[in-house]
Design an enzyme around this catalytic site. Sequence first.
Site, PDB file in Angstrom:
ATOM      1  N   ASP A  70       0.825  -1.202   0.000  1.00  0.00           N
ATOM      2  CA  ASP A  70       0.000   0.000   0.000  1.00  0.00           C
ATOM      3  C   ASP A  70       0.860   1.253   0.000  1.00  0.00           C
ATOM      4  OD1 ASP A  70      -2.805   1.217   0.475  1.00  0.00           O
ATOM      5  OD2 ASP A  70      -1.555   2.175   2.001  1.00  0.00           O
ATOM      6  N   TYR A  93       2.871  10.292  -0.247  1.00  0.00           N
ATOM      7  CA  TYR A  93       3.976   9.769   0.546  1.00  0.00           C
ATOM      8  C   TYR A  93       5.295  10.194  -0.101  1.00  0.00           C
ATOM      9  CZ  TYR A  93       0.609   6.596   2.842  1.00  0.00           C
ATOM     10  OH  TYR A  93      -0.447   6.061   3.544  1.00  0.00           O
ATOM     11  N   SER A 135     -10.973   6.374   2.110  1.00  0.00           N
ATOM     12  CA  SER A 135     -10.174   6.474   3.323  1.00  0.00           C
ATOM     13  C   SER A 135     -10.517   7.778   4.024  1.00  0.00           C
ATOM     14  CB  SER A 135      -8.678   6.431   2.981  1.00  0.00           C
ATOM     15  OG  SER A 135      -7.888   6.413   4.159  1.00  0.00           O
ATOM     16  N   GLN A 154     -10.137   2.271   3.918  1.00  0.00           N
ATOM     17  CA  GLN A 154      -8.851   2.334   4.607  1.00  0.00           C
ATOM     18  C   GLN A 154      -9.015   3.275   5.795  1.00  0.00           C
ATOM     19  OE1 GLN A 154      -4.128   3.230   3.788  1.00  0.00           O
ATOM     20  NE2 GLN A 154      -5.347   2.130   2.264  1.00  0.00           N
ATOM     21  N   SER A 200      -2.231   2.346  10.644  1.00  0.00           N
ATOM     22  CA  SER A 200      -1.724   2.663  11.984  1.00  0.00           C
ATOM     23  C   SER A 200      -2.343   1.787  13.064  1.00  0.00           C
ATOM     24  CB  SER A 200      -1.940   4.140  12.310  1.00  0.00           C
ATOM     25  OG  SER A 200      -0.992   4.596  13.245  1.00  0.00           O
ATOM     26  N   PRO A 201      -2.283   0.467  12.908  1.00  0.00           N
ATOM     27  CA  PRO A 201      -2.864  -0.432  13.914  1.00  0.00           C
ATOM     28  C   PRO A 201      -2.119  -0.414  15.242  1.00  0.00           C
ATOM     29  CG  PRO A 201      -1.570  -1.685  12.338  1.00  0.00           C
ATOM     30  CD  PRO A 201      -1.645  -0.277  11.801  1.00  0.00           C
ATOM     31  N   GLY A 247       3.986  -1.478   8.735  1.00  0.00           N
ATOM     32  CA  GLY A 247       5.154  -0.847   8.129  1.00  0.00           C
ATOM     33  C   GLY A 247       6.404  -1.303   8.849  1.00  0.00           C
ATOM     34  N   GLN A 254      12.045  -5.163  12.241  1.00  0.00           N
ATOM     35  CA  GLN A 254      10.680  -4.724  12.514  1.00  0.00           C
ATOM     36  C   GLN A 254       9.669  -5.485  11.665  1.00  0.00           C
ATOM     37  OE1 GLN A 254      10.471  -0.485  11.967  1.00  0.00           O
ATOM     38  NE2 GLN A 254      11.334  -0.039  13.989  1.00  0.00           N
TER      39      GLN A 254
END
Length: 342
Positions: free
Chosen positions: A57, A62, A159, A185, A214-215, A290, A296
């Site tokens: 995504d 961005y 979104s 979204q 942004s969970p 992300g 990560q």
Amino acid sequence: MEYRRLGASGFTVPALSFGTGTFAGRGEFFQAWGSTDVAEARRLIDICLDAGLNMFDTADIYSAGGAEEVLGEAIKGRPRDALIVSTKATFRSGEAPNQVGSSRYHLVSTVEKQLKRLGTDYIDLFQLHGFDALTPVEEVLSTLDLLVRQGKIRYTGVSNFSGWHVMKSLAAADRHGFPRYVANQTYYSLVGRDYEWELMPLGLDQGLGAVVWSPLGWGRLTGKIRRGAPLPERSRLHKTADAGPPLDDDYVYKVVDALDAVAAETGKSVPQVALNWVLGRPTVSTVIVGARNEEQLRQNLGAVGWTLTPEQVKRLDEASARPAAYPYWHQAGFAERNPSPV
């Protein structure tokens, strides 16, 4: 990797998808997120694909298109039909008066630029990044219909829309025979549960799958934010906290305490538990994760393949519960005919 239907469509997506907000790192805001170059992006995409995560995504804003450019270079040479590319547009893309919004002019020109940056002939999922109240929904939907018919986009979504924004658009789509939105979204996390009040019931009723951004609560549920401790030296919150969802510290610490306890029981990390909680909620089609680096990413991939117990979910629900706004608190008293979505 588990695969789920995207809303009421026949299209399936992985339970986890990869967000490219860390790609390119142009400008102070996105530099705080990350500055992944093409070589590192290729490595991260390799890890994703090995794990069965094939949805990526991005958005035109961005790094001012830089994230799309890096993603396009990183997927070059890979079988296109093995990948799901998701992007967004609506926000201002230039200084000219028409370089903003969801007008036919802006959407058509923006999609053409996005296809070039991504190095692809089509976008699997195209989402309006915000609601444009100055452009008639019929103009927006007819433009998206044109782009679908031209084969430039395949599925559409929204979104950051309010519930009435979505329903006005869906009603117009049904009235004129335009493609319906199948994705929303949306921001949703253990410290951001507003989605449950209106948008989740709407998603259940109208067949919109949540594509969750942004969970981890804008970086607050990484396990590094602790009571009585300063922000980690390397945290995007130093630069971006004011741009994210507003939260008081005591509430965040309360939720992190509950996450700590469940993490100890499950042998998982705090972010893995937080992601797993979101994955278990109604309407969720995919959760965007992300990563600045390989470590990560592998941590985030560990959020799938296991399930929280009902008792653990209940404890997390109770720790993160917030007073509902009207009319939602009133509707809770009529559960006999107006049941909660969760």
